[in-house]
Scaffold this motif. Structure first.
Motif, PDB file in Angstrom:
ATOM      1  N   GLN A 167      56.118  46.665  53.264  1.00  0.00           N
ATOM      2  CA  GLN A 167      55.333  45.592  53.889  1.00  0.00           C
ATOM      3  C   GLN A 167      53.872  46.029  54.074  1.00  0.00           C
ATOM      4  N   ALA A 168      53.686  47.246  54.547  1.00  0.00           N
ATOM      5  CA  ALA A 168      52.319  47.759  54.705  1.00  0.00           C
ATOM      6  C   ALA A 168      51.641  47.857  53.341  1.00  0.00           C
ATOM      7  N   LEU A 193      50.307  44.414  52.202  1.00  0.00           N
ATOM      8  CA  LEU A 193      49.027  44.052  52.841  1.00  0.00           C
ATOM      9  C   LEU A 193      47.879  44.873  52.262  1.00  0.00           C
ATOM     10  N   ASP A 209      61.619  39.022  54.181  1.00  0.00           N
ATOM     11  CA  ASP A 209      60.812  39.786  55.130  1.00  0.00           C
ATOM     12  C   ASP A 209      59.332  39.713  54.746  1.00  0.00           C
ATOM     13  N   HIS A 213      57.910  36.061  55.337  1.00  0.00           N
ATOM     14  CA  HIS A 213      57.742  35.849  56.779  1.00  0.00           C
ATOM     15  C   HIS A 213      56.451  36.494  57.276  1.00  0.00           C
ATOM     16  N   MET A 214      56.226  37.753  56.881  1.00  0.00           N
ATOM     17  CA  MET A 214      55.016  38.448  57.319  1.00  0.00           C
ATOM     18  C   MET A 214      53.760  37.808  56.722  1.00  0.00           C
ATOM     19  N   LEU A 270      52.820  34.605  58.407  1.00  0.00           N
ATOM     20  CA  LEU A 270      52.227  34.880  59.725  1.00  0.00           C
ATOM     21  C   LEU A 270      50.800  35.392  59.586  1.00  0.00           C
ATOM     22  N   GLU A 271      50.551  36.124  58.509  1.00  0.00           N
ATOM     23  CA  GLU A 271      49.202  36.662  58.287  1.00  0.00           C
ATOM     24  C   GLU A 271      48.238  35.616  57.742  1.00  0.00           C
ATOM     25  N   GLN A 278      65.963  42.187  57.061  1.00  0.00           N
ATOM     26  CA  GLN A 278      65.890  42.126  58.521  1.00  0.00           C
ATOM     27  C   GLN A 278      65.887  40.671  58.991  1.00  0.00           C
ATOM     28  N   LEU A 279      65.194  39.818  58.240  1.00  0.00           N
ATOM     29  CA  LEU A 279      65.099  38.404  58.636  1.00  0.00           C
ATOM     30  C   LEU A 279      66.472  37.746  58.689  1.00  0.00           C
ATOM     31  N   GLY A 311      66.402  36.449  62.084  1.00  0.00           N
ATOM     32  CA  GLY A 311      65.704  35.167  61.969  1.00  0.00           C
ATOM     33  C   GLY A 311      64.196  35.381  62.102  1.00  0.00           C
ATOM     34  N   GLY A 312      63.439  34.356  61.820  1.00  0.00           N
ATOM     35  CA  GLY A 312      61.987  34.444  61.951  1.00  0.00           C
ATOM     36  C   GLY A 312      61.577  34.626  63.405  1.00  0.00           C
ATOM     37  N   ARG A 313      60.334  34.971  63.645  1.00  0.00           N
ATOM     38  CA  ARG A 313      59.878  35.221  65.017  1.00  0.00           C
ATOM     39  C   ARG A 313      59.865  33.936  65.858  1.00  0.00           C
ATOM     40  N   THR A 365      62.402  32.060  66.080  1.00  0.00           N
ATOM     41  CA  THR A 365      63.793  31.817  66.474  1.00  0.00           C
ATOM     42  C   THR A 365      63.925  32.005  67.985  1.00  0.00           C
TER      43      THR A 365
END
Lengths: 316, 316
Positions: free
Chosen positions: A217-218, A221, A255, A258-259, A262-263, A292-293, A297-299, A301
């Motif tokens: 994920q890092a 980005l 995952d 989702h990130m 949000l970004e 993980q999602l 679930g998403g944030r 949730t």
């Protein structure tokens, strides 16, 4: 209101890079069901299967059937892995949109994985490019171990850039920098991505990460900060790494989506729908997936508060 | 050659935030063994245990014994969770370096988790601060759900900043922004961290992430970009979230250290030694841990090439 969020193109690889690693054969109709469901989620591209020898990868021995039975959606490119001219012929007969070629940036990894020297791989892929050129099928070169080799260690940026140039000289206009075994780290990703983009401005680059060391994920980005806008990812995060048994595999699509949403990026993915497809996986492959999602679930949730919460503070 | 890498301070929370979530009681001597091993890894701080009621958290009912039996190392701060004046008295009798106070930024989460209103929590913590002030023991306030509440949803930055101010006004000089249930995302982390740092330049801030939605590592880098240099993390990534069964828990210490060192930061952590301590965990707690590094090793872990590799290309 116009959509001003920067677009990120998501490319799903689970049915190729994920399923080929499963010991249990996924039935053709299940593969088709997953791919058809993925086709409705908003992906820019789906890597459907691989036209390798059925003996080498029996898990994907139904490549032709899968390609013929899926329902293609407009706006989605359907790509397949093509290792050689024989595979290209099989793939072309199925009406693919793109052929994904692969070789490794590490000599040892190429020999170990493809059982050829890199020069032998390049010569073979040159034939594949010739066989496909002139058709409407696009060609992508996936460069394995671009961020490090589990046997040799570091791979130099210059080495990766040299191989990109050789493929560019063949007329290939799409390239994927693959972190095959999860060795990439953010500053390295930023550096190689920026150099590749600057040197080959016409090349369409994809970044392909593995979450083996919890940096996918890092890394995504970091790649975006260097101008990359296209990622491979795998539903549920399936598709492991033989050098790290039990560790996470491919970057997990849900995952990452989702990130990125949000970004503030527009991935064009319907996350709710995607999670329903991901929920099919544990049943199909017979084990839990790294996503993980899927568990959390998403944030957004929300959970109900316990009943006692309302009473607290009333009688101090 | 002088060390010019920016320093990041790592604070280990596994023996408090991790062990308190385990259904199986970890024997006191095992806790002491883990803490003593962690003390030699280079941490700035170790959260040893919690002086909550033994009835509320039986897993940490041996708090006094643990504090008395560990071997403290110079340069490492030993902190404990202190919920109330009774806990403060118990903790002070053990010669702690720091008391870690906690309340939630969400009214519903505070009521649900601490069974008090936030105002009641603040009043109680004010008493704790009074009880400790004048001693040499430092005070840290941990602000749960600073990046979102699993019951209420978003928590406003202004709300978090207001509570920081109230604790600053009590003379508290250390604060932790806690992403209690893994709702934080990088741009949010950057924004709240930057505002908190700007408004309270004297406050020493820690960021505490959970990897519930696979963003802990990206969040750590985002926090650093906003000037944060201090992180909680949990060995093995232990310490789950009751709202996401099966999902990852606390940010994993070894995964974070590995990434931060690759990014050019000096965490002061001996990663090889740390991984040996992490390897003790599955046996102690009776289940696998989310740590990726424990499964994959660092990116410098090299694997032998298969024997056939040397022969390839000799007979084309």
């Amino acid at each position: 209101m116009p959509n001003t969020r920067p677009r990120i193109y998501m490319q799903e690889v689970a049915t190729r890079d994920g399923f080929q690693n499963e010991s249990q054969f996924i039935e053709t109709e299940d593969k088709v069901r997953v791919i058809d469901a993925l086709s409705l989620c908003g992906f820019a591209k789906i890597e459907v299967t691989s036209f390798t020898s059925p003996k080498a990868i029996p898990a994907l021995r139904d490549a032709e059937r899968v390609m013929h039975e899926i329902t293609r959606q407009p706006g989605v490119e359907y790509t397949v892995l093509v290792p050689n001219v024989r595979g290209a012929e099989r793939a072309l007969s199925c009406g693919i949109d793109e052929a994904n070629l692969v070789m490794s940036m590490s000599e040892t990894h190429n020999r170990s994985n493809l059982r050829m020297t890199r020069e032998q791989s390049f010569a073979q892929l040159e034939q594949v490019v010739s066989a496909i050129s002139g058709s409407s099928v696009a060609i992508n070169i996936s460069l394995s171990t671009s961020f490090g080799c589990p046997m040799e260690g570091d791979v130099s940026e210059d080495e990766v850039l040299r191989w990109i140039e050789r493929f560019a000289n063949l007329g290939v206009t799409r390239a994927t920098l693959c972190d095959t075994t999860g060795m990439a780290y953010p500053s390295q990703v930023r550096s190689l991505s920026a150099r590749a983009k600057a040197l080959f401005p016409e090349m369409v680059f994809t970044l392909h990460f593995h979450n083996t060391r919890s940096m996918a994920q890092a890394n995504a980005l970091a790649a975006i900060s260097a101008g990359i806008d296209r990622f491979d990812a795998s539903l549920g995060g399936i598709g492991g790494c033989p050098y790290a048994p039990g560790a996470s595999g491919n970057a997990c699509t849900e995952d990452m989506v989702h990130m990125l949403e949000l970004e503030g990026f527009d991935t064009n993915i319907d996350l709710e729908r995607l999670l329903k497809v991901s929920a099919m996986l544990p049943g199909l492959i017979g084990h839990d997936v790294p996503s993980q999602l899927l568990k959390a679930g998403g944030r957004n949730t929300l959970h109900p508060a316990p009943a006692y919460v309302a009473e607290i503070g009333l009688k101090p």
